[in-house]
Write a protein that holds these residues in place. Structure first.
Motif, PDB file in Angstrom:
ATOM      1  N   ASN A  74      -3.916  -2.184   6.126  1.00  0.00           N
ATOM      2  CA  ASN A  74      -2.647  -1.764   5.534  1.00  0.00           C
ATOM      3  C   ASN A  74      -2.689  -0.395   4.863  1.00  0.00           C
ATOM      4  O   ASN A  74      -1.737   0.380   4.984  1.00  0.00           O
TER       5      ASN A  74
ATOM      6  N   SER B 202      -6.835  -8.413   4.987  1.00  0.00           N
ATOM      7  CA  SER B 202      -6.574  -7.416   3.933  1.00  0.00           C
ATOM      8  C   SER B 202      -7.384  -7.663   2.665  1.00  0.00           C
ATOM      9  O   SER B 202      -7.490  -6.782   1.823  1.00  0.00           O
TER      10      SER B 202
ATOM     11  N   LYS C  42       0.813  -1.217   0.000  1.00  0.00           N
ATOM     12  CA  LYS C  42       0.000   0.000   0.000  1.00  0.00           C
ATOM     13  C   LYS C  42       0.853   1.278   0.000  1.00  0.00           C
ATOM     14  O   LYS C  42       0.368   2.341  -0.345  1.00  0.00           O
TER      15      LYS C  42
ATOM     16  N   THR D  56       2.238  -9.196  -0.733  1.00  0.00           N
ATOM     17  CA  THR D  56       1.789  -7.812  -0.573  1.00  0.00           C
ATOM     18  C   THR D  56       1.974  -7.227   0.826  1.00  0.00           C
ATOM     19  O   THR D  56       1.883  -6.009   0.987  1.00  0.00           O
ATOM     20  N   GLY D  57       2.192  -8.072   1.832  1.00  0.00           N
ATOM     21  CA  GLY D  57       2.332  -7.516   3.180  1.00  0.00           C
ATOM     22  C   GLY D  57       3.180  -8.400   4.069  1.00  0.00           C
ATOM     23  O   GLY D  57       3.230  -9.624   3.895  1.00  0.00           O
TER      24      GLY D  57
ATOM     25  N   ALA E 161      -2.998 -12.298   3.580  1.00  0.00           N
ATOM     26  CA  ALA E 161      -3.301 -11.854   2.210  1.00  0.00           C
ATOM     27  C   ALA E 161      -2.034 -11.794   1.364  1.00  0.00           C
ATOM     28  O   ALA E 161      -2.093 -11.896   0.139  1.00  0.00           O
TER      29      ALA E 161
ATOM     30  N   SER F 150      -3.229 -11.341  -4.619  1.00  0.00           N
ATOM     31  CA  SER F 150      -4.500 -11.517  -3.918  1.00  0.00           C
ATOM     32  C   SER F 150      -5.386 -10.300  -4.168  1.00  0.00           C
ATOM     33  O   SER F 150      -4.893  -9.206  -4.431  1.00  0.00           O
ATOM     34  N   VAL F 151      -6.689 -10.514  -4.077  1.00  0.00           N
ATOM     35  CA  VAL F 151      -7.637  -9.481  -4.497  1.00  0.00           C
ATOM     36  C   VAL F 151      -8.681  -9.206  -3.417  1.00  0.00           C
ATOM     37  O   VAL F 151      -9.338 -10.126  -2.928  1.00  0.00           O
ATOM     38  N   GLY F 152      -8.795  -7.926  -3.048  1.00  0.00           N
ATOM     39  CA  GLY F 152      -9.860  -7.476  -2.155  1.00  0.00           C
ATOM     40  C   GLY F 152     -10.757  -6.531  -2.935  1.00  0.00           C
ATOM     41  O   GLY F 152     -11.703  -6.928  -3.612  1.00  0.00           O
ATOM     42  N   ASP F 153     -10.418  -5.242  -2.886  1.00  0.00           N
ATOM     43  CA  ASP F 153     -11.158  -4.257  -3.679  1.00  0.00           C
ATOM     44  C   ASP F 153     -10.884  -4.400  -5.173  1.00  0.00           C
ATOM     45  O   ASP F 153     -11.718  -4.070  -6.005  1.00  0.00           O
ATOM     46  N   GLY F 154      -9.672  -4.818  -5.511  1.00  0.00           N
ATOM     47  CA  GLY F 154      -9.294  -4.967  -6.918  1.00  0.00           C
ATOM     48  C   GLY F 154      -8.363  -3.868  -7.414  1.00  0.00           C
ATOM     49  O   GLY F 154      -7.958  -3.866  -8.580  1.00  0.00           O
ATOM     50  N   CYS F 155      -8.009  -2.933  -6.532  1.00  0.00           N
ATOM     51  CA  CYS F 155      -7.124  -1.840  -6.944  1.00  0.00           C
ATOM     52  C   CYS F 155      -5.717  -2.359  -7.227  1.00  0.00           C
ATOM     53  O   CYS F 155      -5.047  -1.903  -8.159  1.00  0.00           O
ATOM     54  N   THR F 156      -5.285  -3.321  -6.409  1.00  0.00           N
ATOM     55  CA  THR F 156      -3.926  -3.827  -6.571  1.00  0.00           C
ATOM     56  C   THR F 156      -3.772  -4.521  -7.923  1.00  0.00           C
ATOM     57  O   THR F 156      -2.879  -4.179  -8.709  1.00  0.00           O
TER      58      THR F 156
ATOM     59  N   LYS G 191       0.366   2.176  -7.336  1.00  0.00           N
ATOM     60  CA  LYS G 191       0.374   0.711  -7.272  1.00  0.00           C
ATOM     61  C   LYS G 191       0.985   0.079  -8.524  1.00  0.00           C
ATOM     62  O   LYS G 191       1.639  -0.948  -8.460  1.00  0.00           O
TER      63      LYS G 191
ATOM     64  N   GLU H 275       2.014 -11.800   5.502  1.00  0.00           N
ATOM     65  CA  GLU H 275       0.732 -11.870   6.216  1.00  0.00           C
ATOM     66  C   GLU H 275      -0.234 -12.728   5.384  1.00  0.00           C
ATOM     67  O   GLU H 275       0.063 -13.061   4.220  1.00  0.00           O
TER      68      GLU H 275
HETATM   69  C1  PLP Z   1      -4.909  -4.236   0.199  1.00  0.00           C
HETATM   70  C2  PLP Z   1      -4.216  -5.534   0.157  1.00  0.00           C
HETATM   71  C3  PLP Z   1      -4.486  -6.492  -0.833  1.00  0.00           C
HETATM   72  C4  PLP Z   1      -5.550  -6.364  -1.891  1.00  0.00           C
HETATM   73  O1  PLP Z   1      -5.586  -5.155  -2.567  1.00  0.00           O
HETATM   74  P1  PLP Z   1      -6.969  -4.648  -3.190  1.00  0.00           P
HETATM   75  O2  PLP Z   1      -6.633  -3.411  -3.886  1.00  0.00           O
HETATM   76  O3  PLP Z   1      -7.903  -4.426  -2.038  1.00  0.00           O
HETATM   77  O4  PLP Z   1      -7.470  -5.719  -4.074  1.00  0.00           O
HETATM   78  C5  PLP Z   1      -3.755  -7.652  -0.801  1.00  0.00           C
HETATM   79  N1  PLP Z   1      -2.821  -7.885   0.148  1.00  0.00           N
HETATM   80  C6  PLP Z   1      -2.537  -6.983   1.095  1.00  0.00           C
HETATM   81  C7  PLP Z   1      -1.493  -7.309   2.113  1.00  0.00           C
HETATM   82  C8  PLP Z   1      -3.225  -5.776   1.136  1.00  0.00           C
HETATM   83  O5  PLP Z   1      -2.951  -4.912   2.120  1.00  0.00           O
END
Ligand code: PLP
Length: 419
Positions: free
Chosen positions: A141, A305, A115, A382-383, A354, A244-250, A218, A352
């Protein structure tokens, strides 16, 4: 300096000048009207040629300034962001069932997550707007990252986190001096609350899904991937890039960066993207499998995350995977915990939940025949694992308690008394 040609709505295609709008397409609203930043790529091509890059001494994300939305470089914070290490790991490749495997360790950024690439751009834009305050809502994060970068930029931050955010991340926020609202509710509720507060109090909004500039930060991970792989050989690049995908911004940012490097002739071929979600919260996977529209769902996973039941950047996330010819897969929490120790023990990278979910996703994708065994994978971790000790202990178990004498050790090891 980059020249921004337009901000283009991903929903209706309407283009705006960079000075015309701050966040989303006014016609489509913030649920649909996410904007893409478009540059003058002909101008960037000269400034980002192979020889220009080779001569650039910056070993951080700002080496790509011709493709970043920065108008005032004096506002760039002093922290080292990006140019994180890329490792090849053969032992992990064998475990995951692929021919070759690389790890890009994003836990090495200043606040220990990916992030930071977005927050770094966020505080520059806030500074350009002379914002008195910055804000965001986050599963953890983005919050700790914004708190760190707000501290670096000297801008007060107000942050909304769901009550379940891991303590280490909340500790980061507080140490960096942010005002923290721990919201009784889910990330989705914290997000809506942040949107309302930002509008009411006029704070600069770092929420990545509505602020078009954050993804620009990003994407720098992919600009680095292109360069770091080019250094390994002209044709070396993973068949799959995994995130990995949450919101999809990454994943949206990862794809934009790859496409831009390809357009500039700095990436020989585009990889496929594998988007990985947790079984307990997999709205992308469901929509992908059923070729259906987004249906928000509950968020039941220890991978906090990516515990995002209502992805805010669904359009960009889905477009990224579709355009790349990739796929989405889901993994169980147990597979994520297993991936955590696997990564740590086979590649010595501690992520971590995620952060390591991508590795679990590769295994799944290989089992399902999505990734072939002769193919290669690049994992974006990612973290950092220290962000969520509770999950780490769940994955790794407890230490053996012993008394402070050699007897206890012999007993514990089950060995006979030494002669
Ligand atoms: C935010 C985050 C993601 C996913 O990113 P999105 O933009 O929400 O898809 C994955 N891994 C970690 C550690 C994050 O902090």
């Amino acid at each position: 300096m980059a020249r921004i040609v337009a901000l283009e709505c991903v929903h209706c295609g309407q283009r705006y000048g960079a000075d015309e709008v701050d966040y989303f397409c006014p016609g489509c609203g913030y649920h649909e009207g996410i904007l893409d930043v478009l540059y003058d790529y002909d101008a960037a091509r000269g400034e980002l040629s192979r020889s220009a890059l080779a001569a650039n001494p910056n070993r951080n994300m700002w080496r790509y300034l011709p493709l970043l939305p920065v108008a005032n470089a004096a506002l760039i914070p002093h922290l080292q962001v990006g140019w994180t290490p890329l490792y090849e790991t053969q032992r992990l490749a064998r475990e995951l069932g692929v021919a070759r495997c690389w790890i890009k360790d994003e836990g090495r950024n200043p606040t220990a997550s990916f992030k930071d690439r977005a927050s770094a751009v966020g505080v520059v834009k806030a500074g350009e707007k002379r914002a008195a305050q910055v804000t965001c809502a986050s599963t953890g994060n983005a919050a700790s990252s914004l708190a760190g970068f707000a501290a670096a930029a000297g801008i007060p931050a107000t942050i909304f986190v769901p009550r379940r955010a891991p303590q280490a991340k909340v500790a980061q926020l507080l140490v960096y001096g942010a005002r923290v609202f721990s919201v009784e509710g889910t990330y989705d509720q914290a997000w809506e609350l942040c949107m309302q507060a930002a509008a009411e109090f006029g704070w600069y909004n770092r929420n990545c899904a509505i602020n078009p500039y954050l993804i620009e930060g990003k994407k720098t991970v992919s600009l680095e991937l292109a360069e770091q792989f080019a250094a390994l050989g002209p044709e070396v690049f993973p068949d799959w890039v995994v995130v990995s995908v949450g919101d999809g911004c990454t994943i949206g940012g990862v794809w934009k960066g790859l496409k831009e490097m390809h357009l500039l002739g700095l990436l020989p071929r585009l990889p496929r993207l594998l988007g990985v979600q947790a079984e307990g919260c997999a709205p992308y996977v469901t929509a992908w499998r059923e070729r259906a529209a987004l249906r928000p769902c509950a968020a039941e996973t220890l991978a906090d995350s990516i515990a995002v039941g209502h992805p805010r950047n669904f359009a960009k996330g889905m477009r990224a995977v579709t355009e790349s010819g990739g796929a989405f897969v889901e993994v169980a929490d147990e597979e994520i915990l297993e991936a955590m120790t696997l990564l740590a023990r086979k590649a010595a990278v501690f992520g971590e939940p995620a952060g390591v979910a991508g590795a679990a996703g590769v295994r799944r994708a290989v089992a399902q025949g999505i990734i072939r065994r002769h193919e290669s994978a690049g994992l974006i971790v990612t973290g950092n694992g220290l962000k969520d000790i509770a999950s780490a202990m769940q994955a790794a178990g407890q230490a053996t308690a012993v008394g402070a004498g050699i007897e206890a050790i012999r007993n514990a090891l089950g060995v006979a008394i030494a002669k």
